[in-house]
Design an enzyme around this catalytic site. Structure first.
Site, PDB file in Angstrom:
ATOM      1  N   HIS A  95      -3.228   7.377   6.984  1.00 45.19           N
ATOM      2  CA  HIS A  95      -2.172   8.296   6.510  1.00 45.19           C
ATOM      3  C   HIS A  95      -2.776   9.630   6.054  1.00 45.19           C
ATOM      4  CE1 HIS A  95       1.710   6.274   6.545  1.00 45.19           C
ATOM      5  NE2 HIS A  95       1.226   5.195   5.977  1.00 45.19           N
ATOM      6  N   CYS A 122       5.317  -0.128   7.698  1.00 42.20           N
ATOM      7  CA  CYS A 122       5.036   1.099   6.950  1.00 42.20           C
ATOM      8  C   CYS A 122       6.299   1.517   6.212  1.00 42.20           C
ATOM      9  CB  CYS A 122       4.606   2.209   7.912  1.00 42.20           C
ATOM     10  SG  CYS A 122       4.120   3.731   7.043  1.00 42.20           S
ATOM     11  N   LEU A 123       6.146   1.869   4.948  1.00 44.47           N
ATOM     12  CA  LEU A 123       7.333   2.262   4.161  1.00 44.47           C
ATOM     13  C   LEU A 123       7.951   3.550   4.706  1.00 44.47           C
ATOM     14  CD1 LEU A 123       5.969   1.355   0.621  1.00 44.47           C
ATOM     15  CD2 LEU A 123       7.510   0.038   2.080  1.00 44.47           C
ATOM     16  N   GLY A 149       0.851  -1.185   0.000  1.00 39.56           N
ATOM     17  CA  GLY A 149       0.000   0.000   0.000  1.00 39.56           C
ATOM     18  C   GLY A 149       0.882   1.228   0.000  1.00 39.56           C
ATOM     19  N   HIS A 175      -5.020   1.318   7.269  1.00 38.28           N
ATOM     20  CA  HIS A 175      -3.672   1.879   7.468  1.00 38.28           C
ATOM     21  C   HIS A 175      -3.426   3.025   6.488  1.00 38.28           C
ATOM     22  CE1 HIS A 175       0.867   1.265   8.020  1.00 38.28           C
ATOM     23  NE2 HIS A 175       0.786   2.037   6.967  1.00 38.28           N
ATOM     24  N   GLU A 176      -3.823   2.811   5.224  1.00 40.56           N
ATOM     25  CA  GLU A 176      -3.589   3.866   4.214  1.00 40.56           C
ATOM     26  C   GLU A 176      -4.496   5.061   4.442  1.00 40.56           C
ATOM     27  OE1 GLU A 176      -0.785   1.391   3.101  1.00 40.56           O
ATOM     28  OE2 GLU A 176      -0.984   3.514   2.663  1.00 40.56           O
ATOM     29  N   GLN A 225       2.737  10.086   1.836  1.00 38.16           N
ATOM     30  CA  GLN A 225       4.040   9.420   2.009  1.00 38.16           C
ATOM     31  C   GLN A 225       5.046   9.812   0.930  1.00 38.16           C
ATOM     32  OE1 GLN A 225       2.152   5.266   2.524  1.00 38.16           O
ATOM     33  NE2 GLN A 225       4.052   5.164   3.693  1.00 38.16           N
TER      34      GLN A 225
END
Ligand code: K2U
Ligand code: ZN
Length: 189
Positions: free
Chosen positions: A155, A109-110, A62, A151-152, A67
């Site tokens: 953000h 998470c990236l 994702g 989660h996305e 991000q």
């Protein structure tokens, strides 16, 4: 996003230029993102393939626009079940219903590389969004897809998975991340 937008946007990610992923505690990750509007159509068309190229390269399942430094309410998801692509482009996504039942998932998470923790979230969610063709969609998700979509969407409101943890666990992860990032910068010098 006009409805005539072709869906080959997903196809041409292969040659797309990668985007830099912000690393916590970058302030851009705390942004409250604004809704995507029709005047953003060209920007979004250019962004979609680059976000997919960046996500697949990481690799991740994702990625949210903040991000990569864009405070827009737009995320992409692809769990790549059994190695086949199952891409979602979710513009102005919102959770419109969620189960009372909650489920734990190991999240990463990236923007917090190499940090993982169990996060408990509603087990099943119904998400309404506009897709890459400009069509309105509604998806019911469970399992990892439900965790990833929540989660996305978090953000987009400046919420990271560590914000769902105890202060003790959150600070441990953020301290460890800062230490690793410092060591990486020293190696790069
Ligand atoms: O927001 C991101 O950086 C994407 C996360 C997505 C994710 C959300 C919830 C649970 C797991 C992952 C990245 O993909 S983190 C890398 C990763 C990939 C697969 C499984 C776990 C972590
Ligand atoms: Zn994330």
């Amino acid at each position: 996003m006009d409805a005539s937008t072709p869906t080959d946007l997903l196809a041409d990610y292969a040659g797309a230029e990668l985007l830099p992923i912000l690393i916590a505690p970058h302030p851009g990750l705390k942004a409250r993102c604004r809704p995507v509007r029709s005047e953003d159509t060209e920007l979004v068309r250019g962004l979609i393939p680059r976000m997919f190229a960046t996500m697949y390269k990481a690799p991740g399942i994702g990625l949210a626009a903040p991000q990569v430094g864009l405070p827009l309410r737009m995320v992409i998801v692809d769990l790549m079940p059994d190695e086949r692509r199952e891409p979602y482009v979710m513009i102005n996504p919102e959770v419109v219903a969620c189960s009372g039942e909650r489920a734990p998932h190991e999240e990463g998470c990236l923007s917090l590389p190499n940090q993982y923790a169990q996060v408990v979230r509603p087990a099943v969610v119904k998400v309404r969004f506009t897709d890459e063709t400009g069509g309105r969609r509604e998806v019911q998700a469970d399992g990892l897809l439900a965790a990833c979509m929540q989660h996305e969407i978090d953000h987009l409101d400046g919420t990271l998975f560590v914000d769902h943890l105890s202060a003790l666990k959150r600070n441990m992860i953020l301290r460890r991340l800062a230490k690793e990032q410092k060591a990486l910068k020293e190696q790069a010098r």
